[in-house]
Design an enzyme around this catalytic site. Structure first.
Site, mmCIF file in Angstrom:
data_model
loop_
_atom_site.group_PDB
_atom_site.id
_atom_site.type_symbol
_atom_site.label_atom_id
_atom_site.label_comp_id
_atom_site.label_asym_id
_atom_site.label_seq_id
_atom_site.Cartn_x
_atom_site.Cartn_y
_atom_site.Cartn_z
ATOM 1 N N ASP A 38 4.889 -2.837 8.212
ATOM 2 C CA ASP A 38 4.309 -3.711 9.225
ATOM 3 C C ASP A 38 5.401 -4.225 10.160
ATOM 4 O OD1 ASP A 38 1.795 -3.450 8.154
ATOM 5 O OD2 ASP A 38 1.816 -5.358 7.076
ATOM 6 N N TYR A 66 9.042 -4.420 -3.211
ATOM 7 C CA TYR A 66 9.062 -5.410 -2.140
ATOM 8 C C TYR A 66 9.392 -6.798 -2.671
ATOM 9 C CZ TYR A 66 6.200 -1.920 0.387
ATOM 10 O OH TYR A 66 5.729 -0.778 0.974
ATOM 11 N N ASP A 80 -2.040 -11.819 6.913
ATOM 12 C CA ASP A 80 -0.665 -12.311 6.941
ATOM 13 C C ASP A 80 -0.587 -13.513 7.874
ATOM 14 O OD1 ASP A 80 -0.196 -11.458 9.644
ATOM 15 O OD2 ASP A 80 0.258 -9.451 8.934
ATOM 16 N N ARG A 171 -0.130 -7.280 1.887
ATOM 17 C CA ARG A 171 -0.933 -8.328 2.518
ATOM 18 C C ARG A 171 -2.214 -8.585 1.730
ATOM 19 N NH1 ARG A 171 -2.741 -6.185 7.663
ATOM 20 N NH2 ARG A 171 -1.855 -4.162 7.098
#
Length: 286
Positions: A38, A66, A80, A171
């Site tokens: 993203d 992540y 988000d 997300r």
């Protein structure tokens, strides 16, 4: 120039923005990336240059790790922090309650892809429909969360370590955790710290690549992404058959191999079945 460069993607760049910029840096149009990040996300973005683009298809299945920041109490249309706020709720969540909920999201889970994603429904990308204010039904998909740990939790934010399979939307994971806690949630920050065999320690800041006079020094050989497979070295006759696309006998156990010439050139990724080696994908110069 051929090889893989591990870019530390900066915030507010799309993955395609990075590829477009690196076409000029490496002076070739033959470039592709391995796994979209993203725009708000930073971190490990493998970019494949020249003949290395032949390996992109194998990277699509790579596991990722992540560090995500979960913001509790807010639900947004993009899932988000950059999105339009849909709902706000008070937060009264303890660390123990958060840990108990995280356990429910480990292993194989079902995820409904977010509307703001590049998945196509009836030929249209979901984010294009979302920008028009439309929402369509999406089929849930199975993904695997190998590890989900809370590294920090203070007030309204939790820092999560997530090791997951391809296709996982962090997300959506943040949104679902927030819903399970009863207060809602969204992703406030995201950094990819590893993708496949590559980690953030391997990554080069994009600005460094742009300023570098000899960017090829940052290119890793394409076989670096296949190091989990055993190595096989061919005789000259076997190499000739390999280069002609033929299968040939080889006394090796069944499995997948990274294959080299006697001079050390990486030739192909190959599979051995019943003592016969056949090409999965060739990487030698024609």
């Amino acid at each position: 120039m051929n090889g893989i460069v591990i870019v530390d993607k900066p915030e507010n760049w799309t993955s395609q923005d990075v590829v477009s910029k690196l076409r000029g840096v490496f002076k070739t149009r033959r470039i592709g990336h391995g796994g979209t990040l993203d725009p708000m996300a930073t971190g490990v973005l493998p970019v494949f240059v020249g003949r290395a683009t032949r390996a992109v298809e194998f990277f699509e299945h790579a596991e990722k790790t992540y560090i995500a920041t979960l913001r509790l109490g807010i639900a947004t249309d993009t899932e988000d922090i950059t999105g339009r706020v849909l709902e706000e709720k008070p937060v009264a969540v303890t660390a123990q309650e958060l840990e108990a909920v995280l356990c429910r999201f480990q292993g194989e889970i079902n995820q409904v892809p977010p509307m703001y994603s590049a998945i196509k429904v009836n030929g249209q990308k979901l984010y294009e429909l979302a920008r028009k204010g439309r929402e369509v039904e999406r089929q849930s998909r199975k993904v695997t969360i190998f590890c989900l740990e809370c590294e920090e939790f203070e007030g309204l934010e939790a820092k999560l370590l997530v090791h997951c399979s391809k296709g996982t939307y962090i997300r959506t994971l943040c949104k679902d955790i927030g819903e399970a806690l009863g207060c809602g949630g969204c992703m406030a920050a995201l950094r990819r710290v590893s993708a496949g065999a590559y980690t953030e320690e391997n990554a080069v800041p994009l600005e460094t690549l742009i300023a570098e006079e000899n960017p090829e020094k940052y290119l890793r050989p394409v076989d670096s992404m296949f190091e989990a497979y055993p190595k096989a070295v061919l005789t000259e006759n076997q190499e000739k058959r390999c280069r002609n696309g033929n299968s040939f006998s080889l006394n090796l156990t069944d499995g997948t191999y990274r294959v080299y010439s006697k001079t050390g050139a990486f030739l192909m990724l190959a599979k051995v079945e019943n003592g016969v080696m056949a090409t999965i994908k060739s990487f030698f110069e024609v």
